[in-house]
Write a protein that holds these residues in place. Structure first.
Motif, PDB file in Angstrom:
ATOM      1  N   ASP A 100      18.763  50.007  19.758  1.00 52.97           N
ATOM      2  CA  ASP A 100      18.769  51.041  21.019  1.00 52.97           C
ATOM      3  C   ASP A 100      17.221  51.370  21.409  1.00 52.97           C
ATOM      4  N   LEU A 101      16.287  51.130  20.231  1.00 54.19           N
ATOM      5  CA  LEU A 101      14.815  51.475  20.646  1.00 54.19           C
ATOM      6  C   LEU A 101      14.345  50.040  21.227  1.00 54.19           C
ATOM      7  N   TYR A 102      14.759  49.112  20.654  1.00 58.08           N
ATOM      8  CA  TYR A 102      14.417  47.914  21.525  1.00 58.08           C
ATOM      9  C   TYR A 102      14.651  47.634  22.680  1.00 58.08           C
ATOM     10  N   ARG A 103      16.234  48.082  23.066  1.00 55.09           N
ATOM     11  CA  ARG A 103      16.676  48.110  24.325  1.00 55.09           C
ATOM     12  C   ARG A 103      15.685  49.164  25.194  1.00 55.09           C
ATOM     13  N   MET A 104      15.458  50.145  24.813  1.00 58.22           N
ATOM     14  CA  MET A 104      14.608  51.129  25.607  1.00 58.22           C
ATOM     15  C   MET A 104      13.388  50.490  26.027  1.00 58.22           C
ATOM     16  N   VAL A 105      12.789  50.022  25.033  1.00 57.61           N
ATOM     17  CA  VAL A 105      11.498  49.440  25.328  1.00 57.61           C
ATOM     18  C   VAL A 105      11.476  48.551  26.341  1.00 57.61           C
ATOM     19  N   ARG A 106      12.553  47.427  26.209  1.00 53.27           N
ATOM     20  CA  ARG A 106      12.505  46.369  27.012  1.00 53.27           C
ATOM     21  C   ARG A 106      12.973  46.759  28.587  1.00 53.27           C
ATOM     22  N   ASP A 107      13.757  47.909  28.546  1.00 49.51           N
ATOM     23  CA  ASP A 107      14.031  48.367  30.121  1.00 49.51           C
ATOM     24  C   ASP A 107      12.828  49.114  30.368  1.00 49.51           C
ATOM     25  N   LEU A 108      12.050  49.683  29.558  1.00 48.04           N
ATOM     26  CA  LEU A 108      10.639  50.192  30.122  1.00 48.04           C
ATOM     27  C   LEU A 108      10.027  49.067  30.726  1.00 48.04           C
ATOM     28  N   ALA A 109       9.746  48.050  30.009  1.00 48.19           N
ATOM     29  CA  ALA A 109       8.733  46.934  30.278  1.00 48.19           C
ATOM     30  C   ALA A 109       9.582  46.174  31.568  1.00 48.19           C
ATOM     31  N   ASP A 110      10.692  46.097  31.773  1.00 46.15           N
ATOM     32  CA  ASP A 110      11.202  45.776  33.264  1.00 46.15           C
ATOM     33  C   ASP A 110      10.912  46.697  34.221  1.00 46.15           C
ATOM     34  N   ARG A 111      10.999  47.772  34.164  1.00 49.61           N
ATOM     35  CA  ARG A 111      10.493  48.980  35.247  1.00 49.61           C
ATOM     36  C   ARG A 111       9.515  48.909  35.557  1.00 49.61           C
ATOM     37  N   LEU A 112       8.483  48.376  34.509  1.00 50.67           N
ATOM     38  CA  LEU A 112       7.036  48.347  34.961  1.00 50.67           C
ATOM     39  C   LEU A 112       6.452  47.075  35.188  1.00 50.67           C
ATOM     40  N   ASP A 113       7.296  46.031  35.002  1.00 52.18           N
ATOM     41  CA  ASP A 113       6.992  44.531  35.509  1.00 52.18           C
ATOM     42  C   ASP A 113       6.057  44.064  34.721  1.00 52.18           C
ATOM     43  N   VAL A 114       6.202  44.158  33.626  1.00 54.16           N
ATOM     44  CA  VAL A 114       5.178  43.670  32.460  1.00 54.16           C
ATOM     45  C   VAL A 114       6.068  43.092  31.099  1.00 54.16           C
ATOM     46  N   PRO A 115       5.475  42.131  30.774  1.00 54.54           N
ATOM     47  CA  PRO A 115       6.164  41.451  29.256  1.00 54.54           C
ATOM     48  C   PRO A 115       6.516  42.661  28.225  1.00 54.54           C
ATOM     49  N   ALA A 116       7.626  42.401  27.621  1.00 51.60           N
ATOM     50  CA  ALA A 116       8.071  43.137  26.584  1.00 51.60           C
ATOM     51  C   ALA A 116       7.239  42.856  25.356  1.00 51.60           C
ATOM     52  N   PRO A 117       6.990  43.993  24.365  1.00 54.77           N
ATOM     53  CA  PRO A 117       6.188  43.629  23.044  1.00 54.77           C
ATOM     54  C   PRO A 117       6.970  42.787  22.281  1.00 54.77           C
ATOM     55  N   SER A 118       6.451  41.987  21.512  1.00 53.00           N
ATOM     56  CA  SER A 118       7.199  40.933  20.649  1.00 53.00           C
ATOM     57  C   SER A 118       8.060  41.694  19.540  1.00 53.00           C
ATOM     58  N   ALA A 119       7.474  42.760  19.105  1.00 52.95           N
ATOM     59  CA  ALA A 119       8.090  43.645  18.088  1.00 52.95           C
ATOM     60  C   ALA A 119       7.716  44.859  18.346  1.00 52.95           C
ATOM     61  N   ILE A 120       8.190  45.846  17.164  1.00 53.45           N
ATOM     62  CA  ILE A 120       8.115  47.166  16.949  1.00 53.45           C
ATOM     63  C   ILE A 120       7.818  47.649  15.622  1.00 53.45           C
ATOM     64  N   ALA A 121       6.693  48.444  15.365  1.00 52.38           N
ATOM     65  CA  ALA A 121       6.164  48.793  14.014  1.00 52.38           C
ATOM     66  C   ALA A 121       5.998  50.284  14.121  1.00 52.38           C
ATOM     67  N   LEU A 122       6.141  50.990  13.015  1.00 52.82           N
ATOM     68  CA  LEU A 122       5.946  52.474  12.878  1.00 52.82           C
ATOM     69  C   LEU A 122       4.805  52.641  12.009  1.00 52.82           C
ATOM     70  N   THR A 123       3.946  53.784  12.367  1.00 53.51           N
ATOM     71  CA  THR A 123       2.837  54.024  11.551  1.00 53.51           C
ATOM     72  C   THR A 123       2.759  55.641  11.220  1.00 53.51           C
ATOM     73  N   PRO A 124       2.476  55.638  10.161  1.00 55.34           N
ATOM     74  CA  PRO A 124       2.559  57.428   9.619  1.00 55.34           C
ATOM     75  C   PRO A 124       1.313  58.192  10.368  1.00 55.34           C
ATOM     76  N   ASP A 125       1.340  58.153  11.608  1.00 54.18           N
ATOM     77  CA  ASP A 125       0.351  58.823  12.363  1.00 54.18           C
ATOM     78  C   ASP A 125       0.922  59.360  13.787  1.00 54.18           C
ATOM     79  N   CYS A 126       0.198  60.302  14.384  1.00 53.85           N
ATOM     80  CA  CYS A 126       0.685  60.747  15.514  1.00 53.85           C
ATOM     81  C   CYS A 126      -0.224  59.973  16.782  1.00 53.85           C
ATOM     82  N   ASP A 127       0.112  58.424  16.873  1.00 57.20           N
ATOM     83  CA  ASP A 127      -0.516  58.026  17.609  1.00 57.20           C
ATOM     84  C   ASP A 127       0.346  56.589  18.184  1.00 57.20           C
ATOM     85  N   SER A 128      -0.111  55.944  19.432  1.00 49.27           N
ATOM     86  CA  SER A 128       0.889  54.761  19.611  1.00 49.27           C
ATOM     87  C   SER A 128      -0.175  53.785  20.262  1.00 49.27           C
TER      88      SER A 128
END
Length: 665
Positions: A100-128
């Motif tokens: 679901d997270l990958y689907r949300m990010v791809r949908d967001l990339a389609d709405r922005l008309d940009v390539p979707a990120p190749s992968a998703i990772a998490l970091t123990p920090d409050c930043d992206s």
């Protein structure tokens, strides 16, 4: 969305990227200039235009210089190509573990008309952020059939490898090249391997934010994949990252004078190129950020304003949770396995106490972003282990001395153990100082560690032989609150105390005079003589325990099923912790913590109190189910001024008996 704003930011970034690439081209031209001169001289000699003894010697000299220049350029290019760019330690998420997270990010990339990120990772920090991990050191091994193409610059394809190491190649095409073919302005060709960056998301965001808020916060980050796909910007970034990695390689300690000399020359060239393109690279990144922010205004702009408030709140809760709750557990050899879930509890408690945060708790009825994960518990555990490694320097995997702890077990496994461990250390130091057991009327016939013994030492009413344990000793020294030195401690008459002190002094790793002799209360030290001596002993004892602690193991943790474990293979144990949470505690802080722990042990063993967990303040003492918040100032009064009256009144009011022995670890 303002198309002109996006275009202006992208054009500014591209112009700066071209400036970086021009610096790269000039460096290559300088390396090839002697070779070009040698070719001219050789061709002139072969055609009979440059004959004579002088031209013959010149041809040899220029040819040798050209050969040396090419070898130097090839060596520098090889170091730049093989150097591993820095990569943030993260917890990788596969698409199977977060569809679901990958689907949300791809949908967001389609709405922005940009390539979707190749992968998703998490970091123990409050930043992206977006992170380029296209370097071959960050990915799986290359197929055997393609290894000969990148085996080095000495093979038949050496010049092409040299160009690739310097950033030339397919990724360095122009705007009209097939690499830009596609539906959108930043679409990549389907025939080219995907080089989209990895989307790194702060793990606290997934637990505290709602799905809509997370999408709004990630919109400008995902929009950055558009400019990142531009070949000129990608080539400029690759060139700068390669130089930065080469500088790191040349700065690492190596063996052998020849190797150090060669790497020093390579490092000098890399630093020179970095200084030349630093300004252009910074302006390029600002242009990319401006273009991404302008493009993201078309998606959830109103919700993003509200979500930014949650970013600041999550950061405050995460920092408080790490410093007040997680750090005591890490020091005890335990790591909380649900830190991200703890952020929600901490911020919910904040909303209950603070009227300004009342509206934030009402959001909890909406769907949390962690529901986008298949196994939130496993992801939270992996992120919690990585946080312990980054912020405390713990081992990379769980073990007998590094075990996970659940929040329900935190009071007994962490708080109670911490109190009793600190109390045991406090009494060991008192033994080393020659402090006898309690001597008051109520202490007759009692044995074992008591709170009265600590109070008597700090107030000077005890009968011990150690320095600072009696008023006569204090008056006889003729000094005004001077800290006790090791020479003073060596004057004890009791042979047992002398042997203990000699053993204690042989392991001493801090200079008590240097640490406490010139400090007062404002500087973090302890001005009271007896407190200073006790604080010095505690500092030495704690430092000796930390030095004897087992070192972190180098093995990597096994990833959980369906999702990757922490990417800790690139971490050097000697560099950990990367982000220390707090500076070393002063003598006053150490002594206050240990005396407070002794009071809590006495309250638990003699008055029916219990250890508890406060989400905002960490370990706490629960009396009749209520948190005791008035203990700290009374302990400080005893430690700093030697006045036990407020603490004794508090103990008497709650029925705590300081003369009773307490249970230690």
């Amino acid at each position: 969305m303002s198309g002109m704003g996006v275009e202006a930011g992208a054009q500014a970034a591209r112009s700066r990227a071209l400036a970086v690439l021009r610096i790269r081209s000039r460096a290559l031209a300088v390396a090839l200039l002697p070779a070009a001169a040698a070719v001219v001289l050789l061709v002139g000699g072969a055609t009979g235009h440059l004959n004579g003894e002088g031209w013959h010697v010149t041809r040899w000299i220029v040819s040798v210089v050209a050969l040396l220049a090419l070898l130097a350029a090839a060596g520098i290019a090889l170091v730049v190509a093989r150097a591993r760019p820095a990569m943030s330690p993260t917890v990788g998420l596969t698409e199977q573990s977060a569809p679901d997270l990958y689907r949300m990010v791809r949908d967001l990339a389609d709405r922005l008309d940009v390539p979707a990120p190749s992968a998703i990772a998490l970091t123990p920090d409050c930043d992206s952020w977006l992170e380029d991990r296209t370097h071959r050191a960050h990915g799986p091994p290359r197929p055997p059939e393609s290894q000969d193409e990148t085996s080095g610059v000495a093979g038949g394809r050496g010049f092409r490898n040299l160009r690739r190491a310097l950033g030339f190649g397919r990724a360095g095409g122009r705007a009209g090249s097939p690499a830009l073919a596609g539906a959108g302005p930043y679409r990549q060709s389907p025939h080219r391997p995907s080089g989209a960056p990895v989307l790194v998301i702060g793990s606290p965001f997934l637990w505290w934010m709602r799905v809509g808020e997370l999408r709004a916060v990630l919109a400008p980050v995902v929009a950055g994949t558009g400019p990142s796909a531009h070949p000129d910007i990608a080539a400029a970034r690759r060139f700068v990252r390669g130089l930065d990695a080469a500088v790191a390689v040349t700065s690492a300690p190596t063996r052998g004078p020849v190797t150090r000399m060669v790497l020093a020359c390579v490092g000098w060239v890399a630093r020179l190129l970095l200084r030349s393109c630093r300004g252009h690279a910074g302006e390029m990144e600002r242009g990319v950020a401006a273009a991404a922010a302008e493009r993201a205004q078309a998606v959830d702009y109103g919700l993003r304003i509200v979500a930014q408030e949650q970013v600041g709140l999550a950061y405050a809760g995460w920092d408080r949770l790490l410093t007040r709750v997680a750090l005591p557990a890490w020091r005890m050899g335990r790591w909380p396995s649900r830190l991200d879930a703890g952020v929600v509890a901490a911020l919910t408690e904040l909303s209950r106490r603070d009227r300004l945060a009342e509206g934030f708790a009402s959001r909890l009825g909406e769907r949390p972003a962690c529901d986008l994960l298949e196994e939130p518990g496993a992801v939270d555990e992996a992120a919690s282990l990585l946080a312990a490694r980054l912020f405390h320097g713990g081992p990379p995997e769980a073990g007998s001395d590094w075990a996970p702890v659940d929040w329900s077990e935190y009071p007994d496994e962490v708080v109670d153990r911490k109190w009793r461990t600190d109390a045991a250390r406090l009494h060991r130091v008192l033994d080393a100082l020659g402090m006898n057991r309690s001597s008051g009327p109520a202490a007759v016939g009692t044995e074992g560690p008591t709170l009265s013994r600590v109070i008597e030492h700090l107030t000077g009413t005890g009968t011990g032989t150690g320095t600072g344990t009696g008023t006569g000793t204090e008056a006889g020294t003729g000094r005004d609150d001077a800290p006790v030195t090791q020479d003073d401690l060596d004057t004890h008459d009791t042979h047992d105390a002398q042997d203990t002190l000699n053993t204690h002094d042989s392991h001493r790793v801090v200079d008590d005079d240097a640490m406490y002799g010139g400090e007062d209360d404002d500087g973090g030290g302890v001005a009271n003589e007896r407190s200073a001596a006790l604080a010095a002993g505690l500092s030495a004892e704690l430092a000796r325990e930390e030095a004897a602690a087992p070192t972190a193991r180098a093995a990597s943790p096994a990833g959980s099923a369906g999702q990757g474990g922490p990417d800790t293979a690139l971490l050097d144990d000697g560099m950990l912790p990367l982000f220390p949470l707090q500076p070393p505690r002063t003598g006053r802080e150490l002594l206050t913590d240990h005396v407070t722990a002794m009071v809590c042990c006495a309250a638990t063993d003699t008055a029916g109190a219990s250890p508890g967990l406060d989400w905002l303040d960490g370990p706490s003492l629960l009396i009749n189910g209520e948190r005791s918040a008035d203990l700290a100032p009374r302990v400080l009064r005893l430690v700093e001024n030697g006045d036990p009256t407020p603490l004794r009144d508090w103990l008497l009011h709650l029925g705590i008996r300081p003369e009773k022995p307490v249970r230690l670890v």
